[in-house]
Structures are given as structure tokens and as C-alpha cells.
Design a protein around this motif. Sequence first.
Motif, short mmCIF file in Angstrom:
data_model
loop_
_atom_site.label_atom_id
_atom_site.label_comp_id
_atom_site.label_asym_id
_atom_site.label_seq_id
_atom_site.Cartn_x
_atom_site.Cartn_y
_atom_site.Cartn_z
N LYS A 76 4.16 -0.74 -16.12
CA LYS A 76 3.47 -1.57 -15.13
C LYS A 76 2.27 -0.85 -14.51
O LYS A 76 1.34 -1.49 -14.03
N ARG A 77 2.32 0.50 -14.49
CA ARG A 77 1.19 1.25 -13.95
C ARG A 77 -0.03 1.14 -14.87
O ARG A 77 -1.15 1.34 -14.44
N VAL A 101 -2.36 -5.48 -3.55
CA VAL A 101 -2.21 -5.11 -4.97
C VAL A 101 -2.73 -3.69 -5.20
O VAL A 101 -2.10 -2.89 -5.90
N HIS A 105 -0.70 -0.23 -6.53
CA HIS A 105 -1.13 0.61 -7.65
C HIS A 105 -1.64 1.97 -7.17
O HIS A 105 -2.28 2.69 -7.94
N GLN B 15 3.50 1.91 -1.01
CA GLN B 15 3.87 0.54 -1.38
C GLN B 15 4.69 -0.11 -0.27
O GLN B 15 4.49 -1.29 0.07
N ARG B 112 4.17 -5.65 -11.26
CA ARG B 112 3.54 -4.51 -10.57
C ARG B 112 4.50 -3.32 -10.57
O ARG B 112 5.73 -3.51 -10.62
#
Lengths: 257, 539
Positions: A76-77, A101, A105, B15, B112
Motif C-alpha cells: 500500500k505504501r 491522505v 502516506h 496517521q 492506504r
Amino acid sequence: MAASIHTENLSREYGGRLALTDLNLEVQPGEILGFLGPNAAGKSTTVKILVGMLKPSSGTARVAGFDVARDPLEVKRRIGYVPETAALYETLTAREYLALVASLHHQPRTTAQARIDELLERFDLSHARDQRLSEFSKGMKQKVLITAALMHGPEIVFLDEPLTGLDANAALVVKELIRGLAAQGRTIFFCSHVLEVVERVCTRIVIIDRGRAIADGTAADIAARTGTASLESAFVSLTGQRDAAQVTQDLINALSR
Amino acid sequence: MAERNLSWLGIDRIQWQALVVAYLRMDGRRAGGASRPGERPGHHVFAAYSGLILMTSISGIFLAIAAVVLEDPLTVSVVLTTYAAMNTSLLLLVDFTGLVVSPDDYRILASRPVDSRTYLAARLTSVLVYVAVIAGVMALPPSLVLGFWHGLGVLGFLAALLATLLCCACAAVIVIVAYAKLVSFVHPSRLSRALSYLQLTASTTFIAGYYLVAQVSQSAQLRHLSVRNVRWLWSLPSTWFASLVPVAGGLAGAAEWTGSAAAIVCVACCVPLAAGRLSLDYAERLSEIASASEPPARRRRILPGFGTAEAFAIATLVRAQFRYDPRFRLAILGVLPITAFYMMLGINGGTMTDPFVSRWGSFGSPMYFAVAFLPMTLHGSLLYSDSWRSAWIFFATPADPAKLIVSAKNFVAVFFLGGYIVLIAIVWSFYFERVWHAVVHAAFVGLLAHFLLQGAVILHPALPFATEPRKAERSSQVMGLFFLAAIASSIAPILLGVFYRRFATIAILAVLLIAVTIGLERVVRRRARSAVLGMEFRS
């Protein structure tokens, strides 16, 4: 060179029904793969497995050198994904959503903010950057999804119907963008029902039907193999269960009743 | 330091922080509706939270009044923790997929690089912040009373706040676990419908609670009420949390110490319980369940009087909204507990008397207030809907928008107002000397209520379910309508009483009311016809 995407006997079943059966696929860096199929053929299931949203029932899939089942976060990275449906947190503004988002990341805030502003400007969205996504039109939402998929510079980009809702100018920009990204060595996995676009943009095409890959090659190869003149005719000959002319006539008859 | 601790727990700080900020923003904005062009994005977050804080602080003030009246600090704490936990549970249950785990999370975040543990921490943090705001605001006034009126001091005040916060946090975890279990048996939409009925029951309890507070403040006996004498209350976890207050205030016996220990064990058990439910995998399951289709609804008959194209379309739409839109259903059904409450007041106050016999007896009955309030509620509920964007269909089809407006008004008048009036007539028939008195009085009251509904349509003619719900806007309208209903409910019974003296005047009144209804109906149609000329669909 190692393949960007590699699948071996990849299968997925939903409640006893096989949506994908023994898919073997290899996509090289810099390739633009057009992934075609009729409705419910297994396209979205394949994409969802490759981006780590679904787990395969059997078989393996490696994306950017990592096994999607074992190292989903590493996969996913390295990927960007534009989903078929505009799934967005609609109560956030475009800027807030993209900042979220970027944080997911691990992009530094200042760099991310500058990139967000620039991308929104390029997509002609800077006037609406502080408006909530719920107020965006379909095309505007699609531009935000594309921006969110690309802003972290992914190695592999999965695009599921990326041109939905875009006007002709924006669609042209996206098509050129796809070519440009591929020229940089990024891999593009392009799902669409618009055969003309796939034919024009993609360097290679895979057609799947009822969960199985049934054709692989360039548009010209596939047309030649089926003895047809175009990709559209080849697609119909490979996947059409009923004669299109007959279906059309049936529909007209139903409407005339 | 914090970063090291978080990473030791397997949580990505960057995150986590980004997700918590986003979730808190979304929680606030969801209640406030969409922003208007040119409006700052933060405006509605403030409006939504301030509305929530205002409503919660009113409950806090009522609890503080009860705390002043009751003598035993433990009893006060039990009332506080129990009520706060109930309130938190209902808020989370009714909007679970918005506030706790949303199927959207899976669709948006699954591609993600977000670890399930980070997602859990972010979701748990946002839920706990939300719960802490509500519990804190609610607990503040009664905690002040406990600390400084009951003499438990600063420690007692802080313990009351902490006990409420911890009790609400545990209630939130239990709700999360219970919902997760239930959703595997019941379709989320059915569950959501069932929960809206639960909310209705809760609002009845809420009103009854206020009534009880009013009664408690007048009853000398209840002042001495103590949970120490009610053994079964010790089986409630909220009593365990409440016992932290006497422990902090130095008034604890063995039972309170045991209760406090049980509360701490309860908190410790809740953390692993929540961990299993707030995961992206669970959000995925929720997404799969929510996208699975619900069993089809029964095919309905065409309702009498609603056979023409527009009327049939509206009847279908209103019935479907009542079935599937919890906001609309609750707005309609929400008037029932209010009516029950006013009936109780009327019975207690001796004002539920036959207006044909007693000249002034029933005039002060608060029942009329509920009846007058219903048309306003019906009209308001008809305008707003979460699916307001679907109203494009009214503009893209050759349906007559004026007929749609009038049909919507007629549907709620016949089926909701009509049903409500029948219900009231049944209740009145038990209290009035003659059944026909109840029937005639209910019919006249119904016609008067219909005037209000017609008046509301004349003032604000709009297509049904075509306006976006805005919380602040609705509150100001509700206040205005409340005022209007209050005036109407005070005047109407007096006027009716004057006509009930003779048969002839009753007949004159009937003719008069019918004539006015017909006249107003013409005005409604004309007003709707002129209003639709300026209507356009704005998405």
C-alpha cells in the motif's frame, strides 16, 4: 527486471461462487495494462486483491515485489488507487481530505501542502479547495480521487474507471498523465469499459470473463486472433453471450408495448 | 516520549493524529449539514457541537436540581452515572455507523498503508473524545453540587466527573461490542430502524425522568431516597462507578470500596473488548453486510383518495420515507411521548374533563398543546430529508409540483394527523361523559390542527423531502412554531367551549370549520401554484 505485478493462480470466491479463477498475470514496470471484461467479470475483485483490500481465497499475488497477503502495508505504501465509486469522506474539504491522505502516506506537512495546492491548481480545483466534498460534482470528486492516488508518487497506479464524470479536457489531461507516468517507469493498471480509450492508451490488454483471463496482448493482436477488425468486435466475440442486435431489438420492442 | 510509547503499541503517531483530527471534524460536521457557498468550513463544526453541548447542559442542570433535592451523595452519583451512560449508549447506538465504525472507512482506507491497530486507536480516541465532551458537560453541574452542596470537596467533585466519564466510556465499549454482535444477525438497516424505536422509548423515559424530577422536588419522602437500601442496584455497573464519589469524599463503607474496585476491573476489561471490534477488518465486514440487499418490502395497496399520479407518487414516497428514514419516523412518532406526558399532566391536574359538561375544566389541559404542535412537526418533517438530492426527480418529470405539495400535505393530514386524532378520541372517550362528546371534540380539534397545517404550507410551500436538514435552522423554526402552537392551544379550547353549549351552535361550528377548511385549501393550492413558479433544483 522484476515484474511490478505478478499473480499465480489467483482465485477469490464469494459465498461459494468463484469471482476470480486461477488468474496468472505479469505486468512490467512502465507498462500500461488495460484490464477489460464485461460486468461482474472479476475486474474490480482483481484490483481489490492487488491493492490489499481483499484477501485471495487461493493463489498468490506480488505487487512491487511484496506479497499482498503477507506484506499488505508495504504494497500500500507503493501504490496509488482510484476506485470505481467515489469513496470519499464527504464532510471534509478537498484540502483536508488530501492532507489526511498525505499524512497516511507520511508525507511531510509542508511538502504535502504545497503539492496539494499545486495539484488542485492543475486540476482547476483551487477555487473549491475549501469546499466540502459533498458539494463537489462527480467530475470534481473524480479529480480529487486521482490527486489522492498520485500525490505520494506511487510506483504502481491502479485506475478503476478513472475517466468517469470527467469533461473532455480533464479526460485528455488524465490520458496524457497516464502516458507520462508510464514513461517515468511507473506501472499503470487501467480498468475501463470504454474500449476506445483502452485501445488508445494501453500498451497491453488483458480481457477477463467469468473470473478467467481469456485474452492477452495488444489490441491488434487480440483483434487478429479473433478474426475481427477492432478491439470492440473482438471483445464482443470473446465475451458476448447474446447477439447485440437481437438484444437491442428486444429492448425496442419492450419500449413500444 | 509519546511517539515512542505509541510506536511500542504498534500505533503510527502521524496517521493516528491525522485520522483523529479528520474523525472529529466529520463528527461535528455531519450534524451541521452541508456548508453554504462562501461559508468557512469550520462554522458548522462549532454550530453542531454548540447545539449538542447546549442540549446536554440542560440535562446536566436537571440532574443538578435532582442532586440538590436528594440527600444521599451515593444516590445522586448513581442517578448521574446511570443517566449519562444511558444517554451515551443511545447516541452511539442510533448513529453507530457514523460515529463509531463506518463502512466508508474500509472503502477509503483499505488501500492506504494504515495498520488495523492505528485505525483502532484513532477510532477509539475520536469516540472517547465525543463521549468525554457529552459526559463532561452533563456531569459538570451535578458534580459541582456533589462537591460543594453535599460537602464532598474538590476531590468529590473530581471523582463525580471521573466516575461519569469512565462509566460513559465503558458504556461506549459495551455498545460497540453489542452492535458488532447484533449486526451479524440483523441487517444494519433493520437494526437502525429498531434502534430508532429504542430512541423513541428513551425520549419517553427522558420526559418521564423530567416529570419525576419535578415530582421528586415536591416529595419530602423521596428526599431521603437511598440506593444503599436497594440491593439490586449494586448489580448495575453504573452503581459501581458511582461509588467512586463517596470513596473520594471519605464517606465510603465496604460496599462502596467493593463497588469502586469492580469499576476499575470493568475499565480494565473494556480495553481488549473494544480492540476486537474497531478494526478495518470489522469495517470491511460491516461494508459487506450493509451492501447486501435487505429482504424486499411487501407490495402495498393504492390508498383510497391517493390514486391520481401525483398523489400516488407522494403516498408511495411518504410511506417509504416513514419506513426507511429514521429522522422522519422519529419526528412523527416523537409526538406520542410528548402527548402521553401532557395527558399525564392533564390527568394529574384534573383538567382532562368533558368540555361539553365542564365549562372551563378542560381549557387549561396541556393536551391541546401537543395537538397544536403536531401539524408544525408534520410540516417541518415533510420538508427536510437526508436524501434531499433525490428531489431532482420532481423537476425532471412532468409531474405538477403544486399537486405534489398539496398531496404531501393531504397524505400527512389523513394518515398521520387523522390517526393521531383517532387515538386521542379513544383516550378522551374514557374520560368524557359521552363517547360522542369525545368524537365530536376530537374532530373539531383535528380540523383546527389541520388549519395550522394548512397555514404552515401557506407560509412555507415546499416540495416534500427536497430540503437539506440543517440542525440550527430547524431549531430556530421549531422555537417559532412552538410559540405559535402555544397561542393556538390556549385560544382554541375557549372558543370551542362557547359553541358546545347548544346543538345548534355545534352544527354552526361544524359548518364553519368545514367552510374554513375548504377556503384555506383553495388558498393552499393557489399558494403552491404561485410558489412552484420560482422553484429550481439546487444540488
